[in-house]
Design a protein around this motif. Structure first.
Motif: not given
Ligand SMILES: [Zn+2]
Length: 459
Positions: A56, A58, A147, A236, A312
């Motif tokens: 996870h 970004h 997702k 998350h 995340d």
């Molecule tokens: Zn995320």
């Protein structure tokens, strides 16, 4: 050429034992004693773990008119420095665009830039029939998870009709649907009310996305997965309201999976109420929660309701990026930098803190995510697996700081934390990427990972 990691304590998802690890080229060929290699790596006094998998992240992610500030070079360097050897990053479809174009764009960013291996999930933000039809090609290309967002109305959010279409398509093509669970309509309403009342500070980010908003969306997502007969992965997970829904679904025998992230284990909603605009550094969605939820999350990991701990990672500089939300918390870019600190914090705060065993760190941070996300050669120290290995010194003490971290971001949410334990070496497919405090590999050595399908037993 063979390399022998000598004298360490090997940790797997089930066990920890003293052994040497023999690597031939990119692959682990033996684990045991009495082995020899052309070259030796000293692991005495260290734990030898499979490199962590971060499913996870970004990197260079567009959000609210700006971009997350770690790219594929700086983000994967920071990952390697922290003992992570594979990431699965989110490729985001632009509304109106195709999955093919989105994947081409993300490949363009990662190609020639990464220090470690990487895969993509495809986030579907506009599930038109022709877009849903593209999912088959994604699976064929090794992008085997998708997702959807139930939040970020007007930007990333899909409605339930689109969500169902994505789930149903995976029934035909295979593939795992991942979901961000917050009720986006409720959030918009609460945000409007807050701003009208003059409540503009970062702390109102949390009060306008309360745990009920996450719990409701988690419940609804699970029902949609149940109706369509598909597995689901909840990303998350932060709070008791969501954990209860996942646990209840699993008690009914449903193949529902989930993760939490390190920030939800170590930070709380009180961090959003720091003086001045400092709380903006802690704005992520879902928001940080009341401290008691941390015990709920640890329990969920122990009992099997949650299977993973990711980061995340979605960093934005405090200056100029987080500051976009001065005077209006809804404009603060959502996300925290965390990719570098997972192993050290799991060891220092969770293992030394008595919440889990080092074996659990491997199971939730490497082996589990590797299985769920189809990384067949990752997540284990065993013959035939990729030689993605962390030699972790559990004794070394240091202080986390933006002054010294590798991440390309001007603050650290764990600034000043005194911690114990740090990677000494990180190997990716047999090559040393990080050694004694420095990244020594060249960007571009990391490879795209075509992932296999995860089809859990349904009966
Ligand atoms: Zn995320």
């Amino acid at each position: 050429m063979t390399r022998l990691i000598r004298g360490g304590r090997v940790v797997t998802a089930t066990d920890a034992f003293d052994a040497d690890v023999l690597i031939d080229g990119e692959t682990i060929v033996a684990v045991g004693t009495g082995l020899s290699g052309d070259e030796e790596i000293d692991a005495s006094g260290c734990l030898v773990l499979p490199g962590l998998v971060d499913n996870h992240t970004h990197l260079s992610m567009p959000f609210g008119g700006t971009w997350s500030c770690d790219d594929y070079t700086t983000g994967t360097a920071a990952a390697a420095a922290g003992g992570t050897t594979s990431i699965v990053d989110f490729c985001i479809q632009y509304v109106g665009g195709s999955l093919k174009d989105a994947l081409a764009e993300w490949h363009g960013r990662a190609d020639g830039a990464a220090h470690i291996d990487y895969g993509f999930h495809c986030a579907i933000t506009d599930a038109r029939p022709e877009v849903v039809a593209e999912m088959e090609q994604c699976v064929a290309d090794g992008v085997t998870s998708f997702k959807v967002f139930m939040a970020y109305k007007g930007a990333l959010m899909v409605d339930d009709e689109q969500f169902i279409a994505v789930l149903e398509q995976t029934g035909k093509t295979g593939g795992l649907v991942m979901v961000h669970c917050e009720n986006g309509d409720a959030v918009v309403r609460y945000q409007k009310e807050a701003l009208e009342a003059g409540d503009t500070d970062p702390k109102f980010h949390a009060s306008t996305r309360p745990p009920e908003v996450e719990g409701e969306a988690t419940s609804r997502a699970i029902r949609l997965a149940e109706w369509t007969g598909r597995p689901l992965f909840v990303v998350h997970v932060t709070c008791e309201e969501a954990v209860k829904e996942i646990q209840a679904a699993r008690d009914r025998g449903l193949p529902i999976f989930g993760e939490t992230c390190i920030q939800y284990l170590y930070l709380t909603v009180d961090d959003l109420d720091r003086p001045g605009f400092e709380g903006a550094k802690y704005v992520c969605s879902p928001p940080l929660r009341e401290a008691y939820n941390q015990h709920v999350l640890y329990q969920a990991l122990r009992q099997g309701a949650l299977q993973g701990i990711s980061t995340d990672h979605c960093p934005f500089n405090f200056k100029e990026q987080k500051e976009l939300g001065l005077g209006d918390f809804t404009k603060i870019p959502n996300g925290l930098p965390a990719i570098e600190h997972r192993l050290t914090l799991l060891y220092d705060r969770s293992v030394r803190g008595g919440h889990m065993d080092i074996v659990d760190v491997v199971r939730h941070g490497s082996w589990g995510p590797a299985r769920i996300f189809g990384l067949d050669k990752k997540g284990a120290i065993a013959p035939g697996f990729d030689a993605d290995i962390v030699v972790f010194d559990p004794e070394v003490k240091h202080t986390i700081s933006a002054e010294t971290h590798v991440m390309n971001v001007d603050y650290d949410p764990f600034e000043g934390w005194e911690v114990q334990g740090k990677p000494r070496f990180t190997l990716s497919r047999g090559e040393t990427v990080y050694a004694d405090g420095k990244i020594i590999s060249e960007p571009g050595r990391g490879r795209f990972l075509k992932r296999s399908l995860f089809e859990p037993a349904m009966g």
